[in-house]
Motif scaffolding. Structure first.
Motif, PDB file in Angstrom:
ATOM      1  N   THR A   1      14.977   6.083  12.395  1.00  0.00           N
ATOM      2  CA  THR A   1      13.621   6.237  11.875  1.00  0.00           C
ATOM      3  C   THR A   1      13.380   5.303  10.699  1.00  0.00           C
ATOM      4  N   GLY A   2      14.329   5.266   9.769  1.00  0.00           N
ATOM      5  CA  GLY A   2      14.185   4.384   8.607  1.00  0.00           C
ATOM      6  C   GLY A   2      14.081   2.927   8.996  1.00  0.00           C
ATOM      7  N   VAL A   3      14.914   2.483   9.918  1.00  0.00           N
ATOM      8  CA  VAL A   3      14.892   1.083  10.350  1.00  0.00           C
ATOM      9  C   VAL A   3      13.610   0.768  11.114  1.00  0.00           C
TER      10      VAL A   3
ATOM     11  N   GLY B   1       6.878  -2.306   8.901  1.00  0.00           N
ATOM     12  CA  GLY B   1       6.357  -2.821   7.629  1.00  0.00           C
ATOM     13  C   GLY B   1       6.523  -4.325   7.509  1.00  0.00           C
ATOM     14  N   PHE B   2       7.684  -4.846   7.916  1.00  0.00           N
ATOM     15  CA  PHE B   2       7.885  -6.290   7.859  1.00  0.00           C
ATOM     16  C   PHE B   2       6.992  -7.021   8.864  1.00  0.00           C
TER      17      PHE B   2
ATOM     18  N   ILE C   1      -3.417  -8.630   0.139  1.00  0.00           N
ATOM     19  CA  ILE C   1      -3.465  -7.160   0.099  1.00  0.00           C
ATOM     20  C   ILE C   1      -2.714  -6.577   1.296  1.00  0.00           C
ATOM     21  N   GLY C   2      -2.938  -7.123   2.475  1.00  0.00           N
ATOM     22  CA  GLY C   2      -2.230  -6.657   3.667  1.00  0.00           C
ATOM     23  C   GLY C   2      -0.740  -6.928   3.584  1.00  0.00           C
ATOM     24  N   PHE C   3      -0.381  -8.082   2.991  1.00  0.00           N
ATOM     25  CA  PHE C   3       1.031  -8.410   2.814  1.00  0.00           C
ATOM     26  C   PHE C   3       1.722  -7.364   1.945  1.00  0.00           C
TER      27      PHE C   3
ATOM     28  N   VAL D   1       4.959  -0.256   3.208  1.00  0.00           N
ATOM     29  CA  VAL D   1       5.413   0.454   4.408  1.00  0.00           C
ATOM     30  C   VAL D   1       6.909   0.233   4.608  1.00  0.00           C
ATOM     31  N   ALA D   2       7.381  -0.995   4.382  1.00  0.00           N
ATOM     32  CA  ALA D   2       8.810  -1.284   4.528  1.00  0.00           C
ATOM     33  C   ALA D   2       9.635  -0.468   3.532  1.00  0.00           C
TER      34      ALA D   2
END
Length: 78
Positions: free
Chosen positions: A14-16, A22-23, A36-38, A44-45
């Protein structure tokens, strides 16, 4: 590495997965030149790491072995 249980837990997967998403978000917004999106993708990452640690604390990660040997000792397969 295939013989060990390293990373084969719901917490790790789940974490990965969340970190990977996110990446991907950050990469897409990098191409679109949207800072902003970056940054949102990086958040999220980082959230993926927090979720993975929380799930491990909740008991969904690898359980430590009681009386386990140190890493320096050779392990034999039987």
């Amino acid at each position: 590495m295939a013989g060990s249980s390293h990373g084969h837990t719901p917490a790790a997967w789940t974490g990965v997965t969340i970190t990977f998403i996110g990446f991907c978000i950050s990469g897409a917004f990098t191409v679109m030149a949207e800072p902003i999106g970056f940054v949102a993708g990086l958040v999220v990452a980082a959230l993926g790491g927090v979720v993975g640690l929380a799930m491990r604390a909740a008991g969904l990660g690898r359980q430590p072995k009681s009386g386990s040997r140190s890493q320096a000792e050779p392990q034999t397969q039987g």
